[in-house]
Design a protein around this motif. Sequence first.
Motif, PDB file in Angstrom:
ATOM      1  N   LEU A  73       0.497  -1.185   0.071  1.00 16.32           N
ATOM      2  CA  LEU A  73      -0.243   0.174   0.561  1.00 16.32           C
ATOM      3  C   LEU A  73       0.666   1.324  -0.217  1.00 16.32           C
ATOM      4  O   LEU A  73       0.357   2.371   0.146  1.00 16.32           O
ATOM      5  N   ALA A  74       1.748   0.590  -0.214  1.00 15.21           N
ATOM      6  CA  ALA A  74       3.204   2.187  -0.354  1.00 15.21           C
ATOM      7  C   ALA A  74       2.702   3.390  -1.072  1.00 15.21           C
ATOM      8  O   ALA A  74       2.340   4.633  -0.735  1.00 15.21           O
ATOM      9  N   ALA A  75       2.108   2.691  -2.328  1.00 10.63           N
ATOM     10  CA  ALA A  75       1.735   4.124  -3.061  1.00 10.63           C
ATOM     11  C   ALA A  75       0.609   5.203  -3.312  1.00 10.63           C
ATOM     12  O   ALA A  75       0.484   5.463  -3.667  1.00 10.63           O
ATOM     13  N   GLU A  76      -0.024   4.143  -2.567  1.00 10.72           N
ATOM     14  CA  GLU A  76      -1.882   4.597  -2.165  1.00 10.72           C
ATOM     15  C   GLU A  76      -1.674   6.291  -0.965  1.00 10.72           C
ATOM     16  O   GLU A  76      -0.935   5.660  -0.171  1.00 10.72           O
ATOM     17  N   PRO A  77      -2.136   7.127  -1.569  1.00 17.45           N
ATOM     18  CA  PRO A  77      -2.073   7.930  -0.613  1.00 17.45           C
ATOM     19  C   PRO A  77      -3.261   8.074   0.128  1.00 17.45           C
ATOM     20  O   PRO A  77      -4.772   7.395   0.562  1.00 17.45           O
ATOM     21  N   ARG A  78      -3.058   8.575   1.937  1.00 17.60           N
ATOM     22  CA  ARG A  78      -3.758   8.458   2.464  1.00 17.60           C
ATOM     23  C   ARG A  78      -3.855   7.009   3.399  1.00 17.60           C
ATOM     24  O   ARG A  78      -5.600   6.602   3.582  1.00 17.60           O
ATOM     25  N   VAL A  79      -2.761   6.419   3.406  1.00 15.47           N
ATOM     26  CA  VAL A  79      -3.254   5.143   4.630  1.00 15.47           C
ATOM     27  C   VAL A  79      -2.898   5.488   6.045  1.00 15.47           C
ATOM     28  O   VAL A  79      -1.847   6.235   5.780  1.00 15.47           O
ATOM     29  N   ALA A  80      -3.918   4.400   6.727  1.00 14.20           N
ATOM     30  CA  ALA A  80      -3.433   5.152   8.119  1.00 14.20           C
ATOM     31  C   ALA A  80      -3.682   3.865   8.534  1.00 14.20           C
ATOM     32  O   ALA A  80      -4.942   3.133   8.444  1.00 14.20           O
ATOM     33  N   LEU A 116      -6.104   1.761   6.613  1.00 15.05           N
ATOM     34  CA  LEU A 116      -7.219   2.410   5.893  1.00 15.05           C
ATOM     35  C   LEU A 116      -7.235   3.294   5.254  1.00 15.05           C
ATOM     36  O   LEU A 116      -6.029   3.824   5.046  1.00 15.05           O
ATOM     37  N   VAL A 117      -7.860   3.160   4.017  1.00 14.12           N
ATOM     38  CA  VAL A 117      -7.615   4.662   2.746  1.00 14.12           C
ATOM     39  C   VAL A 117      -9.248   5.518   3.224  1.00 14.12           C
ATOM     40  O   VAL A 117     -10.315   5.010   3.023  1.00 14.12           O
ATOM     41  N   GLY A 118      -8.106   6.229   3.009  1.00 10.62           N
ATOM     42  CA  GLY A 118      -9.569   8.265   2.983  1.00 10.62           C
ATOM     43  C   GLY A 118     -10.290   7.916   4.177  1.00 10.62           C
ATOM     44  O   GLY A 118     -11.209   7.970   4.755  1.00 10.62           O
ATOM     45  N   GLY A 119      -9.789   6.994   5.616  1.00  7.67           N
ATOM     46  CA  GLY A 119     -10.537   7.102   6.405  1.00  7.67           C
ATOM     47  C   GLY A 119     -11.339   5.635   6.748  1.00  7.67           C
ATOM     48  O   GLY A 119     -12.241   5.585   7.359  1.00  7.67           O
ATOM     49  N   HIS A 120     -11.176   4.455   5.810  1.00  9.39           N
ATOM     50  CA  HIS A 120     -12.056   3.696   5.537  1.00  9.39           C
ATOM     51  C   HIS A 120     -11.203   2.328   5.595  1.00  9.39           C
ATOM     52  O   HIS A 120     -10.328   2.219   4.827  1.00  9.39           O
ATOM     53  N   MET A 121     -11.901   1.114   6.859  1.00  9.78           N
ATOM     54  CA  MET A 121     -10.657   0.094   6.583  1.00  9.78           C
ATOM     55  C   MET A 121     -10.535  -0.560   5.194  1.00  9.78           C
ATOM     56  O   MET A 121     -12.246  -0.744   4.448  1.00  9.78           O
ATOM     57  N   ALA A 122      -9.756  -1.048   4.566  1.00 13.23           N
ATOM     58  CA  ALA A 122      -9.429  -1.706   3.642  1.00 13.23           C
ATOM     59  C   ALA A 122      -9.254  -2.969   3.733  1.00 13.23           C
ATOM     60  O   ALA A 122      -9.472  -3.515   3.620  1.00 13.23           O
ATOM     61  N   LEU A 145     -16.209   5.055  -2.170  1.00 13.61           N
ATOM     62  CA  LEU A 145     -17.473   4.817  -0.499  1.00 13.61           C
ATOM     63  C   LEU A 145     -16.817   6.995  -0.153  1.00 13.61           C
ATOM     64  O   LEU A 145     -15.964   6.990  -0.740  1.00 13.61           O
ATOM     65  N   PRO A 146     -17.873   7.334   0.491  1.00 14.83           N
ATOM     66  CA  PRO A 146     -17.274   8.968   1.084  1.00 14.83           C
ATOM     67  C   PRO A 146     -16.843   8.883   1.279  1.00 14.83           C
ATOM     68  O   PRO A 146     -16.649   8.465   2.196  1.00 14.83           O
ATOM     69  N   PRO A 147     -16.100  10.033   1.363  1.00 16.81           N
ATOM     70  CA  PRO A 147     -15.128  10.777   2.668  1.00 16.81           C
ATOM     71  C   PRO A 147     -15.058  10.916   3.516  1.00 16.81           C
ATOM     72  O   PRO A 147     -16.215  11.531   4.107  1.00 16.81           O
TER      73      PRO A 147
END
Length: 113
Positions: A15-22, A33-39, A110-112
């Motif tokens: 997921l290193a290239a994916e923006p907004r990962v937490a 999480l991607v954009g606040g949603h658990m993936a 999903l909605p942000p």
Amino acid sequence: MAYDEGLAARIRAGLAAEPRVAERRMFGGLAFLVGGHMAVAVVGDGGLMLRVDPERSGELLGRPRASRMVMNGRELAGWLRVVGEPDPDDLDGPELAGWLAEGVAFVRGLPPK
């Protein structure tokens, strides 16, 4: 049981290239999480917990190593469990990349938060 740090590292790299990962500790494991949603999450009893489009669950259950995610005796709609063989955390390479792509693609829609 603690989650597998090696699998978490492979997911992190995938997921290193994916923006907004937490990352967040959840469910006895580590959730991504991607954009606040658990993936996707590495779960304490082995393997992955993966968020998918509920309408595609049946199709994705046809893939090797995939089953419905059950938590506290209840099946979770739109969630799959993916385990490696013979070790539940034995997921890598193109197989892991494909599962990560499924989870990320769904949460991107999903909605942000």
